[in-house]
Design a protein around this motif. Structure first.
Motif, short mmCIF file in Angstrom:
data_model
loop_
_atom_site.label_atom_id
_atom_site.label_comp_id
_atom_site.label_asym_id
_atom_site.label_seq_id
_atom_site.Cartn_x
_atom_site.Cartn_y
_atom_site.Cartn_z
N LEU A 212 28.31 23.52 -43.74
CA LEU A 212 27.25 23.05 -43.44
C LEU A 212 26.58 22.06 -42.16
O LEU A 212 26.67 22.14 -41.35
N ARG A 213 28.08 21.03 -42.62
CA ARG A 213 27.47 19.57 -41.45
C ARG A 213 28.49 20.25 -40.81
O ARG A 213 27.67 20.12 -39.44
N ALA A 214 28.90 21.72 -39.90
CA ALA A 214 29.95 21.77 -38.77
C ALA A 214 28.47 22.46 -38.61
O ALA A 214 28.70 22.53 -36.88
N LEU A 215 27.81 22.80 -38.77
CA LEU A 215 26.69 23.60 -38.12
C LEU A 215 25.62 22.80 -37.80
O LEU A 215 24.41 23.00 -37.25
N MET A 216 25.62 21.70 -37.77
CA MET A 216 24.71 20.61 -37.72
C MET A 216 25.06 20.00 -36.28
O MET A 216 24.18 19.25 -36.02
N ASP A 266 23.69 37.91 -39.44
CA ASP A 266 24.49 38.39 -37.73
C ASP A 266 25.63 37.78 -37.79
O ASP A 266 26.86 38.54 -38.06
N LEU A 267 26.29 36.86 -39.30
CA LEU A 267 27.97 36.40 -39.15
C LEU A 267 27.72 35.87 -40.84
O LEU A 267 26.45 35.38 -40.97
N MET A 268 28.74 35.98 -41.59
CA MET A 268 28.78 35.29 -42.39
C MET A 268 29.91 34.35 -42.90
O MET A 268 30.98 34.59 -42.25
N ILE A 269 30.11 32.90 -43.55
CA ILE A 269 31.01 32.52 -43.40
C ILE A 269 31.49 32.11 -45.67
O ILE A 269 29.72 31.77 -45.30
N SER A 270 32.83 32.37 -45.84
CA SER A 270 32.58 32.34 -46.38
C SER A 270 34.11 31.90 -47.19
O SER A 270 34.86 32.26 -46.49
N ILE A 289 37.17 31.19 -45.26
CA ILE A 289 38.09 30.90 -46.01
C ILE A 289 38.15 31.07 -47.73
O ILE A 289 37.46 30.48 -48.24
N SER A 290 39.62 30.73 -47.59
CA SER A 290 40.30 30.55 -49.48
C SER A 290 39.97 29.78 -49.73
O SER A 290 40.03 28.38 -49.35
N ILE A 291 39.13 29.25 -51.22
CA ILE A 291 39.59 28.31 -51.91
C ILE A 291 40.08 29.09 -52.81
O ILE A 291 40.18 28.02 -53.94
N VAL A 313 43.10 27.96 -45.03
CA VAL A 313 42.88 27.85 -47.21
C VAL A 313 42.24 26.39 -46.34
O VAL A 313 42.07 25.66 -45.74
N MET A 314 40.98 26.40 -47.81
CA MET A 314 39.61 25.27 -47.63
C MET A 314 40.78 24.59 -46.91
O MET A 314 39.95 23.43 -46.28
N CYS A 315 42.21 23.69 -47.48
CA CYS A 315 42.29 22.18 -47.38
C CYS A 315 42.45 22.15 -46.23
O CYS A 315 43.09 21.08 -45.32
N GLN A 316 43.49 23.22 -45.14
CA GLN A 316 43.36 23.48 -44.09
C GLN A 316 42.53 23.08 -42.96
O GLN A 316 42.93 23.43 -41.88
N VAL A 317 40.94 23.39 -43.33
CA VAL A 317 39.69 24.35 -42.57
C VAL A 317 39.08 22.64 -42.64
O VAL A 317 38.61 22.27 -43.47
N ASP A 318 38.64 21.59 -41.21
CA ASP A 318 38.20 21.17 -40.95
C ASP A 318 36.72 21.44 -40.38
O ASP A 318 36.76 22.60 -40.05
N MET A 319 35.21 20.34 -39.76
CA MET A 319 34.94 20.66 -39.22
C MET A 319 35.28 21.48 -37.82
O MET A 319 34.43 21.98 -37.47
N GLY A 320 36.44 20.89 -37.77
CA GLY A 320 36.91 21.57 -36.05
C GLY A 320 36.66 23.10 -36.10
O GLY A 320 36.47 23.72 -35.15
N VAL A 321 38.26 22.80 -37.41
CA VAL A 321 37.75 24.99 -36.94
C VAL A 321 37.23 25.67 -37.19
O VAL A 321 36.82 26.79 -36.19
N ILE A 322 35.85 24.92 -38.08
CA ILE A 322 34.31 25.94 -38.27
C ILE A 322 33.94 25.62 -37.05
O ILE A 322 33.16 27.27 -36.80
N ILE A 323 33.61 24.98 -36.40
CA ILE A 323 32.84 24.79 -34.73
C ILE A 323 33.34 25.79 -34.05
O ILE A 323 32.88 26.30 -33.11
N ASP A 324 34.89 25.58 -34.25
CA ASP A 324 35.71 26.56 -32.47
C ASP A 324 35.03 28.03 -33.48
O ASP A 324 35.43 28.73 -32.54
N ALA A 325 34.92 28.07 -34.68
CA ALA A 325 34.85 30.24 -35.21
C ALA A 325 34.12 30.46 -34.90
O ALA A 325 34.04 31.81 -34.05
#
Length: 371
Positions: A212-216, A266-270, A289-291, A313-325
Protein backbone atom coordinates in the motif's frame (compact mmCIF):
# COMPACT_ATOMS: atom_id res chain seq x y z
CA UNK A 1 -21.60 -40.31 2.55
CA UNK A 2 -19.78 -39.35 5.73
CA UNK A 3 -16.63 -37.26 5.30
CA UNK A 4 -14.13 -36.06 7.92
CA UNK A 5 -11.48 -33.41 7.24
CA UNK A 6 -8.22 -33.12 9.22
CA UNK A 7 -6.74 -29.69 8.58
CA UNK A 8 -5.52 -26.62 10.46
CA UNK A 9 -5.26 -22.85 10.27
CA UNK A 10 -3.03 -20.70 12.45
CA UNK A 11 -1.04 -17.48 12.44
CA UNK A 12 1.93 -19.48 11.12
CA UNK A 13 0.13 -21.92 8.83
CA UNK A 14 -2.25 -19.33 7.36
CA UNK A 15 -5.83 -19.93 6.31
CA UNK A 16 -5.53 -21.52 2.87
CA UNK A 17 -5.74 -25.18 3.91
CA UNK A 18 -8.98 -24.71 5.83
CA UNK A 19 -10.50 -22.47 3.16
CA UNK A 20 -9.99 -24.96 0.33
CA UNK A 21 -11.29 -27.79 2.53
CA UNK A 22 -14.39 -25.70 3.26
CA UNK A 23 -14.93 -25.23 -0.47
CA UNK A 24 -14.76 -28.99 -1.00
CA UNK A 25 -16.95 -29.70 2.04
CA UNK A 26 -19.65 -27.27 0.85
CA UNK A 27 -19.69 -28.98 -2.56
CA UNK A 28 -19.90 -32.45 -1.00
CA UNK A 29 -22.78 -31.39 1.24
CA UNK A 30 -24.62 -29.99 -1.79
CA UNK A 31 -24.45 -33.53 -3.17
CA UNK A 32 -25.87 -35.09 -0.01
CA UNK A 33 -22.77 -35.83 2.07
CA UNK A 34 -22.27 -34.97 5.75
CA UNK A 35 -18.94 -33.43 6.78
CA UNK A 36 -17.07 -32.85 10.02
CA UNK A 37 -13.71 -31.23 10.76
CA UNK A 38 -10.88 -32.08 13.13
CA UNK A 39 -8.63 -29.08 13.88
CA UNK A 40 -6.17 -28.10 16.58
CA UNK A 41 -6.78 -25.02 18.70
CA UNK A 42 -3.85 -23.01 17.32
CA UNK A 43 -3.89 -19.23 17.71
CA UNK A 44 -5.65 -18.04 14.58
CA UNK A 45 -7.64 -21.24 14.04
CA UNK A 46 -10.82 -20.94 11.99
CA UNK A 47 -13.12 -23.15 14.06
CA UNK A 48 -15.79 -20.44 14.31
CA UNK A 49 -15.81 -19.95 10.55
CA UNK A 50 -16.11 -23.70 9.97
CA UNK A 51 -19.09 -23.81 12.34
CA UNK A 52 -20.66 -20.88 10.47
CA UNK A 53 -20.66 -23.12 7.40
CA UNK A 54 -22.73 -25.59 9.40
CA UNK A 55 -20.04 -28.16 10.19
CA UNK A 56 -19.15 -29.83 13.48
CA UNK A 57 -15.59 -29.06 14.57
CA UNK A 58 -13.66 -31.37 16.90
CA UNK A 59 -11.07 -28.98 18.35
CA UNK A 60 -7.95 -30.75 19.59
CA UNK A 61 -6.20 -29.15 22.60
CA UNK A 62 -3.04 -27.11 22.13
CA UNK A 63 -0.11 -28.01 24.38
CA UNK A 64 1.86 -24.80 24.76
CA UNK A 65 4.83 -26.70 26.22
CA UNK A 66 5.24 -29.12 23.31
CA UNK A 67 8.57 -28.88 21.46
CA UNK A 68 9.57 -30.79 18.34
CA UNK A 69 12.59 -33.01 19.03
CA UNK A 70 12.53 -35.54 16.18
CA UNK A 71 14.13 -33.90 13.16
CA UNK A 72 13.47 -36.94 10.95
CA UNK A 73 9.76 -36.14 10.68
CA UNK A 74 8.23 -33.98 7.90
CA UNK A 75 9.77 -30.54 7.38
CA UNK A 76 6.62 -28.83 8.65
CA UNK A 77 6.09 -31.18 11.62
CA UNK A 78 6.20 -28.28 14.09
CA UNK A 79 3.00 -26.91 12.52
CA UNK A 80 1.05 -29.79 14.07
CA UNK A 81 1.43 -28.57 17.66
CA UNK A 82 1.95 -32.17 18.86
CA UNK A 83 3.79 -35.31 17.78
CA UNK A 84 1.97 -37.32 15.12
CA UNK A 85 1.18 -40.18 17.52
CA UNK A 86 -0.62 -37.83 19.91
CA UNK A 87 -2.48 -36.19 17.04
CA UNK A 88 -3.55 -39.58 15.68
CA UNK A 89 -4.76 -40.73 19.10
CA UNK A 90 -6.68 -37.50 19.67
CA UNK A 91 -8.19 -37.63 16.19
CA UNK A 92 -9.38 -41.20 16.73
CA UNK A 93 -10.88 -40.17 20.05
CA UNK A 94 -12.67 -37.25 18.38
CA UNK A 95 -14.28 -39.67 15.95
CA UNK A 96 -15.29 -41.93 18.89
CA UNK A 97 -15.32 -45.05 16.78
CA UNK A 98 -17.38 -43.52 13.97
CA UNK A 99 -16.58 -45.15 10.65
CA UNK A 100 -16.47 -42.59 7.86
CA UNK A 101 -16.50 -43.09 4.13
CA UNK A 102 -13.73 -40.58 3.45
CA UNK A 103 -11.01 -39.09 5.62
CA UNK A 104 -9.56 -36.06 3.83
CA UNK A 105 -6.20 -34.80 5.14
CA UNK A 106 -4.79 -31.38 4.23
CA UNK A 107 -1.76 -30.82 6.47
CA UNK A 108 1.95 -30.47 5.68
CA UNK A 109 2.87 -32.03 9.05
CA UNK A 110 1.19 -35.39 8.40
CA UNK A 111 2.45 -38.31 6.34
CA UNK A 112 2.11 -42.08 5.96
CA UNK A 113 2.56 -42.85 9.68
CA UNK A 114 -0.47 -40.78 10.71
CA UNK A 115 -2.42 -41.97 7.70
CA UNK A 116 -1.82 -45.65 8.52
CA UNK A 117 -2.92 -45.04 12.12
CA UNK A 118 -6.21 -43.46 10.98
CA UNK A 119 -6.98 -45.75 8.04
CA UNK A 120 -9.00 -48.28 10.09
CA UNK A 121 -11.65 -45.60 10.81
CA UNK A 122 -12.28 -44.74 7.15
CA UNK A 123 -13.13 -46.66 3.98
CA UNK A 124 -11.07 -44.28 1.87
CA UNK A 125 -8.37 -41.71 2.53
CA UNK A 126 -7.66 -38.62 0.44
CA UNK A 127 -4.67 -36.30 0.76
CA UNK A 128 -4.55 -32.67 -0.39
CA UNK A 129 -0.93 -31.60 -0.79
CA UNK A 130 1.29 -29.02 -2.47
CA UNK A 131 4.80 -30.17 -1.59
CA UNK A 132 5.43 -33.78 -2.75
CA UNK A 133 8.02 -33.99 0.02
CA UNK A 134 6.78 -37.02 2.03
CA UNK A 135 5.30 -40.47 1.49
CA UNK A 136 1.50 -40.88 1.61
CA UNK A 137 -0.63 -44.00 2.01
CA UNK A 138 -3.91 -42.92 0.43
CA UNK A 139 -6.45 -43.77 -2.24
CA UNK A 140 -6.68 -40.33 -3.84
CA UNK A 141 -4.25 -37.39 -3.91
CA UNK A 142 -5.04 -33.85 -5.03
CA UNK A 143 -2.40 -31.24 -5.82
CA UNK A 144 -3.92 -28.27 -7.67
CA UNK A 145 -0.62 -26.54 -8.35
CA UNK A 146 1.26 -25.87 -11.57
CA UNK A 147 4.87 -26.99 -12.03
CA UNK A 148 5.07 -26.90 -15.79
CA UNK A 149 6.14 -30.17 -17.42
CA UNK A 150 6.90 -31.64 -13.99
CA UNK A 151 3.26 -31.43 -12.86
CA UNK A 152 2.23 -35.00 -13.84
CA UNK A 153 5.24 -36.78 -12.27
CA UNK A 154 5.98 -34.91 -9.03
CA UNK A 155 4.54 -37.64 -6.80
CA UNK A 156 6.05 -40.69 -8.52
CA UNK A 157 8.58 -41.20 -5.72
CA UNK A 158 6.16 -40.86 -2.80
CA UNK A 159 2.97 -42.62 -3.96
CA UNK A 160 2.10 -46.18 -4.90
CA UNK A 161 1.24 -46.57 -8.61
CA UNK A 162 -2.34 -47.48 -7.68
CA UNK A 163 -3.08 -44.09 -6.06
CA UNK A 164 -5.43 -41.94 -8.13
CA UNK A 165 -3.82 -38.53 -8.71
CA UNK A 166 -5.59 -35.29 -9.52
CA UNK A 167 -2.75 -32.96 -10.47
CA UNK A 168 -2.80 -29.40 -11.76
CA UNK A 169 -5.09 -26.35 -11.80
CA UNK A 170 -7.75 -28.31 -13.67
CA UNK A 171 -8.66 -29.53 -10.17
CA UNK A 172 -8.31 -26.21 -8.31
CA UNK A 173 -10.81 -26.06 -5.44
CA UNK A 174 -12.78 -22.94 -6.31
CA UNK A 175 -16.19 -21.85 -5.08
CA UNK A 176 -18.93 -22.08 -7.70
CA UNK A 177 -19.26 -18.29 -7.87
CA UNK A 178 -15.92 -18.03 -9.69
CA UNK A 179 -17.12 -20.13 -12.58
CA UNK A 180 -20.41 -18.24 -12.65
CA UNK A 181 -18.71 -14.83 -12.70
CA UNK A 182 -16.25 -15.99 -15.33
CA UNK A 183 -19.11 -16.84 -17.71
CA UNK A 184 -20.57 -13.34 -17.32
CA UNK A 185 -17.42 -11.25 -17.64
CA UNK A 186 -16.30 -9.64 -20.90
CA UNK A 187 -12.66 -10.09 -21.95
CA UNK A 188 -10.26 -7.81 -20.08
CA UNK A 189 -8.84 -4.86 -21.99
CA UNK A 190 -5.48 -4.61 -20.19
CA UNK A 191 -6.06 -1.11 -18.82
CA UNK A 192 -5.11 -0.65 -15.15
CA UNK A 193 -7.37 1.65 -13.17
CA UNK A 194 -8.32 -0.47 -10.15
CA UNK A 195 -5.85 -2.55 -8.11
CA UNK A 196 -6.64 -5.30 -5.59
CA UNK A 197 -4.21 -6.05 -2.75
CA UNK A 198 -4.42 -9.34 -0.84
CA UNK A 199 -1.37 -10.78 0.90
CA UNK A 200 -2.98 -13.84 2.46
CA UNK A 201 -5.46 -14.56 5.20
CA UNK A 202 -2.93 -13.95 7.99
CA UNK A 203 -0.13 -11.80 6.50
CA UNK A 204 2.02 -12.13 9.66
CA UNK A 205 4.76 -9.88 8.25
CA UNK A 206 2.32 -7.17 7.16
CA UNK A 207 3.30 -7.18 3.52
CA UNK A 208 -0.01 -5.44 2.84
CA UNK A 209 1.32 -2.23 4.37
CA UNK A 210 4.44 -2.34 2.20
CA UNK A 211 2.41 -2.77 -0.97
CA UNK A 212 0.00 0.00 0.00
CA UNK A 213 2.84 2.42 0.75
CA UNK A 214 4.26 1.71 -2.71
CA UNK A 215 0.93 2.72 -4.24
CA UNK A 216 0.96 6.00 -2.32
CA UNK A 217 3.58 7.58 -4.59
CA UNK A 218 2.28 10.53 -6.59
CA UNK A 219 2.41 8.97 -10.05
CA UNK A 220 0.18 6.06 -8.90
CA UNK A 221 -2.26 8.21 -6.95
CA UNK A 222 -4.88 8.00 -9.70
CA UNK A 223 -5.40 4.27 -9.15
CA UNK A 224 -8.39 3.04 -7.15
CA UNK A 225 -7.23 0.45 -4.61
CA UNK A 226 -9.08 -2.28 -2.73
CA UNK A 227 -7.18 -3.67 0.27
CA UNK A 228 -8.31 -7.00 1.75
CA UNK A 229 -7.09 -8.46 5.06
CA UNK A 230 -8.16 -11.43 7.14
CA UNK A 231 -9.23 -11.60 10.75
CA UNK A 232 -5.67 -12.53 11.81
CA UNK A 233 -3.92 -9.47 10.37
CA UNK A 234 -1.27 -8.27 12.88
CA UNK A 235 -1.91 -4.50 12.60
CA UNK A 236 -5.44 -3.68 11.44
CA UNK A 237 -5.42 -0.23 13.05
CA UNK A 238 -2.15 0.79 11.44
CA UNK A 239 -3.37 -0.44 8.09
CA UNK A 240 -6.65 1.43 8.46
CA UNK A 241 -4.67 4.62 9.05
CA UNK A 242 -2.69 4.05 5.84
CA UNK A 243 -5.89 3.43 3.89
CA UNK A 244 -7.46 6.63 5.20
CA UNK A 245 -4.37 8.58 4.12
CA UNK A 246 -4.73 7.53 0.48
CA UNK A 247 -7.42 8.80 -1.85
CA UNK A 248 -9.73 6.23 -3.50
CA UNK A 249 -8.65 3.38 -1.22
CA UNK A 250 -11.05 0.98 0.48
CA UNK A 251 -10.27 -1.48 3.28
CA UNK A 252 -12.16 -4.78 3.38
CA UNK A 253 -11.87 -7.12 6.37
CA UNK A 254 -12.46 -10.86 6.61
CA UNK A 255 -14.50 -11.25 3.41
CA UNK A 256 -16.17 -14.60 2.67
CA UNK A 257 -15.03 -14.34 -0.96
CA UNK A 258 -12.81 -12.22 -3.20
CA UNK A 259 -14.80 -12.99 -6.34
CA UNK A 260 -16.59 -9.64 -6.62
CA UNK A 261 -13.47 -7.58 -6.01
CA UNK A 262 -11.46 -9.69 -8.45
CA UNK A 263 -14.09 -9.20 -11.13
CA UNK A 264 -13.91 -5.40 -10.72
CA UNK A 265 -10.12 -5.16 -10.45
CA UNK A 266 -7.74 -4.71 -13.38
CA UNK A 267 -4.60 -5.86 -11.55
CA UNK A 268 -3.96 -7.87 -8.39
CA UNK A 269 -0.92 -7.63 -6.12
CA UNK A 270 -0.94 -10.72 -3.99
CA UNK A 271 0.82 -13.47 -2.14
CA UNK A 272 1.32 -16.75 -3.97
CA UNK A 273 -1.24 -18.83 -2.08
CA UNK A 274 -4.56 -20.46 -2.97
CA UNK A 275 -6.06 -17.21 -4.30
CA UNK A 276 -3.75 -17.69 -7.29
CA UNK A 277 -6.29 -20.03 -8.88
CA UNK A 278 -9.22 -17.73 -8.14
CA UNK A 279 -7.37 -14.83 -9.77
CA UNK A 280 -6.48 -16.91 -12.81
CA UNK A 281 -10.00 -18.27 -13.23
CA UNK A 282 -11.27 -14.70 -13.60
CA UNK A 283 -8.41 -13.71 -15.91
CA UNK A 284 -7.07 -11.09 -13.49
CA UNK A 285 -3.43 -10.18 -14.22
CA UNK A 286 -1.20 -10.56 -11.18
CA UNK A 287 1.96 -9.24 -9.56
CA UNK A 288 2.96 -11.92 -7.06
CA UNK A 289 5.16 -11.87 -3.96
CA UNK A 290 5.97 -15.13 -2.16
CA UNK A 291 5.32 -14.97 1.59
CA UNK A 292 6.10 -18.65 2.27
CA UNK A 293 8.73 -21.06 0.96
CA UNK A 294 6.16 -23.43 -0.57
CA UNK A 295 4.95 -20.63 -2.87
CA UNK A 296 8.29 -19.95 -4.55
CA UNK A 297 8.58 -22.86 -7.00
CA UNK A 298 4.92 -22.63 -8.01
CA UNK A 299 5.06 -18.90 -8.76
CA UNK A 300 8.34 -19.20 -10.63
CA UNK A 301 6.79 -21.90 -12.81
CA UNK A 302 3.68 -19.80 -13.43
CA UNK A 303 5.74 -16.71 -14.26
CA UNK A 304 7.97 -18.71 -16.57
CA UNK A 305 4.93 -19.78 -18.55
CA UNK A 306 3.40 -16.29 -18.66
CA UNK A 307 0.63 -16.63 -16.05
CA UNK A 308 1.84 -13.83 -13.72
CA UNK A 309 4.68 -11.42 -13.12
CA UNK A 310 6.63 -12.80 -10.15
CA UNK A 311 8.36 -10.14 -8.04
CA UNK A 312 10.23 -12.52 -5.72
CA UNK A 313 10.38 -13.50 -2.07
CA UNK A 314 8.97 -10.91 0.35
CA UNK A 315 12.29 -10.15 2.04
CA UNK A 316 13.79 -9.26 -1.36
CA UNK A 317 10.88 -7.14 -2.60
CA UNK A 318 11.03 -3.52 -1.53
CA UNK A 319 8.72 -0.64 -2.40
CA UNK A 320 10.82 0.25 -5.44
CA UNK A 321 10.32 -3.20 -6.95
CA UNK A 322 6.56 -2.92 -6.45
CA UNK A 323 6.39 0.59 -7.92
CA UNK A 324 8.36 -0.49 -11.01
CA UNK A 325 6.12 -3.53 -11.48
CA UNK A 326 2.94 -1.43 -11.35
CA UNK A 327 4.49 1.03 -13.81
CA UNK A 328 5.26 -1.91 -16.11
CA UNK A 329 1.67 -3.18 -15.86
CA UNK A 330 0.21 0.23 -16.71
CA UNK A 331 2.45 0.56 -19.79
CA UNK A 332 2.07 -2.97 -21.15
CA UNK A 333 -1.59 -3.36 -21.95
CA UNK A 334 -1.12 -6.08 -24.55
CA UNK A 335 0.95 -8.22 -22.16
CA UNK A 336 -1.82 -8.02 -19.54
CA UNK A 337 -4.41 -9.09 -22.10
CA UNK A 338 -2.26 -12.06 -23.07
CA UNK A 339 -1.71 -12.98 -19.42
CA UNK A 340 -5.44 -12.81 -18.75
CA UNK A 341 -6.28 -15.10 -21.67
CA UNK A 342 -3.57 -17.61 -20.71
CA UNK A 343 -4.72 -17.73 -17.10
CA UNK A 344 -8.29 -18.56 -18.07
CA UNK A 345 -7.15 -21.32 -20.40
CA UNK A 346 -5.23 -22.98 -17.54
CA UNK A 347 -7.85 -22.56 -14.79
CA UNK A 348 -11.33 -23.29 -16.03
CA UNK A 349 -13.20 -22.88 -12.75
CA UNK A 350 -14.75 -26.37 -12.57
CA UNK A 351 -12.04 -28.00 -10.44
CA UNK A 352 -14.23 -28.58 -7.41
CA UNK A 353 -16.86 -30.27 -9.58
CA UNK A 354 -14.20 -32.57 -11.05
CA UNK A 355 -12.85 -33.50 -7.59
CA UNK A 356 -16.33 -34.25 -6.20
CA UNK A 357 -17.04 -36.37 -9.27
CA UNK A 358 -13.95 -38.50 -8.62
CA UNK A 359 -14.84 -38.91 -4.94
CA UNK A 360 -18.36 -40.02 -5.86
CA UNK A 361 -17.15 -42.46 -8.51
CA UNK A 362 -14.67 -44.07 -6.15
CA UNK A 363 -17.26 -44.23 -3.39
CA UNK A 364 -19.81 -45.85 -5.68
CA UNK A 365 -17.34 -48.56 -6.57
CA UNK A 366 -16.54 -49.19 -2.90
CA UNK A 367 -20.19 -49.37 -1.87
CA UNK A 368 -21.00 -51.78 -4.70
CA UNK A 369 -18.07 -54.01 -3.84
CA UNK A 370 -19.18 -54.18 -0.21
CA UNK A 371 -22.60 -55.40 -1.29
Amino acid sequence: MRVVFRTDASLEIGTGHVMRCLTLADALVAGGATCQFICRAHPGNLADLIRQHGFTVHLLPLDGNWVLHDQSVPVHAAWLGADWQTDAEQSLHALRGMACDWLIVDHYALDKDWELALKPCSRRLMVIDDLADRVHVCDLLLDQNWHGSQTPCRYDAVLAPTVIRLLGPEYALLKSEYGQLRSLMPPRDGQVQRVLIFMGGSDPHNQTAKVLRALMVEELSGLTVDVVVGANHPDPLGLAALVSARHATILHRDLPSLAGLMARADLMISAGGATTWERMCLGLPGLVISIADNQIAIQRALAGDGYCKYLGVMCQVDMGVIIDAVRWAIRHQSELIQQSESCQKLVGGSGTIHVVKHIREISGYVFASLG
